[in-house]
Design an enzyme around this catalytic site. Sequence first.
Site, short mmCIF file in Angstrom:
data_model
loop_
_atom_site.label_atom_id
_atom_site.label_comp_id
_atom_site.label_asym_id
_atom_site.label_seq_id
_atom_site.Cartn_x
_atom_site.Cartn_y
_atom_site.Cartn_z
N ASP A 239 0.84 -1.19 0.00
CA ASP A 239 0.00 0.00 0.00
C ASP A 239 0.88 1.24 0.00
OD1 ASP A 239 -2.24 -1.75 0.45
OD2 ASP A 239 -1.61 -1.85 2.56
N ASP B 204 -2.29 -2.59 -4.79
CA ASP B 204 -3.02 -3.07 -3.62
C ASP B 204 -3.83 -1.89 -3.08
OD1 ASP B 204 -3.95 -4.70 -1.62
OD2 ASP B 204 -2.10 -4.77 -0.49
N ASP C 34 -3.74 1.52 4.49
CA ASP C 34 -4.36 0.54 5.37
C ASP C 34 -3.99 0.82 6.82
OD1 ASP C 34 -5.42 -0.66 3.16
OD2 ASP C 34 -4.40 -2.58 3.41
N ARG D 288 -13.91 0.71 -0.75
CA ARG D 288 -13.17 0.85 0.50
C ARG D 288 -12.79 2.30 0.78
NH1 ARG D 288 -8.99 -4.36 0.28
NH2 ARG D 288 -10.60 -5.95 -0.10
#
Length: 377
Positions: free
Chosen positions: A166, A205, A209, A262
């Site tokens: 990420d 990705d 996160d 997301r």
Amino acid sequence: MKPKFSTAAAASLFVGSLLVVGVACADPALEVATTGWATQNGGTKGGSKAAAANIYTVKTAAELKSALKASVGSNGRIIKISGIIDVSEGKPYTTTSDMKSRARLDIPTKTTLIGITSNAEIREGYFYVKANDVIIRNITIENPWDPEPVWDPDDGSAGNWNSEYDGLTVEGATNVWVDHVTFTDGRRTDDQNGTANGRPKQHHDGAMDVKKGANFVTISYSAFKSHEKNDLIGSSDSASSTDSGKLKVTIHNTLFENISARAPRVRFGQVHLYNNYHVGSTSNKVYPFSHAHGVGKESKIFSERNVFDISGVSSCDKIAADYGGSVYRDQGSLLNGKALTCSWNSNIGWTPPYTYSLLSADKVAADVKAKAGAGKL
């Protein structure tokens, strides 16, 4: 002797206290978190008290890595990023493991990382925060591009390609403030990768996160642009032993532009989302909108006066998508100019313990477009 790329002049140590206070108030590198969950647990101060000898200005990957690894005192460090830094130094990554060994940038405790030019940007690299009390401000992060995606035939009904890394990972760390940071796929959008096994070959990705017991995180006035799977808060349904009671995250006054999913996807956490602006379309050819808030296991999301301008969406089920959660509270948000109405059980069981200022929903889009993202600090 450890290298120092920029230190204050020795004479500055002797200026009058009033001048020092005046400079401190005017220098964004010395600011601490003032909003959201990052103000709790003693607050998030980063390197705001760093000694002059531990303030670095970096323009290259080598300088950045050296500044991150330097031994500093108990008051931490400030790293000022000037211009575009290519972490690969012009040598393309050949494998996922090669990328991990050369691209990963671990940020130590009590660090403030801040862009000092309008084009401050990290390319071909990614940040990892496992240490407490970190501030990242005013930079663009081009989401890392994994050269070696892996096919998973069991991912979804038709299988999918998955990649690693990420733009920013917060893992197990407490007190992290991310402010005026832009995350984007940048030069490598998903339409450039072709297909294999009948599915788009995905080299990205996530953008950011927050996982494995991370806590007290604020994302403010930032921008997430052109990305598929964006923000994951809580990485696994089976992680209750590490995540339950943690993953307290605030995201406010932040732009989500052409984000497929997301924004964020949450498990376990008490997550406060307010005054954010989401814009996109279900028919976007590269990043079609799927959902905004993913309501996952034991998540407790409080959505407040957010604005969703999403072509092709007319109901709450695409704004707050069910991923195994049971509660979700929205108050005062707008979907395509109309009040958002959700049928979720709104008893999330908590209220923000910090004070905060809310804009009325009709002012959110203009505020976020004018102020969110790198170069607007």
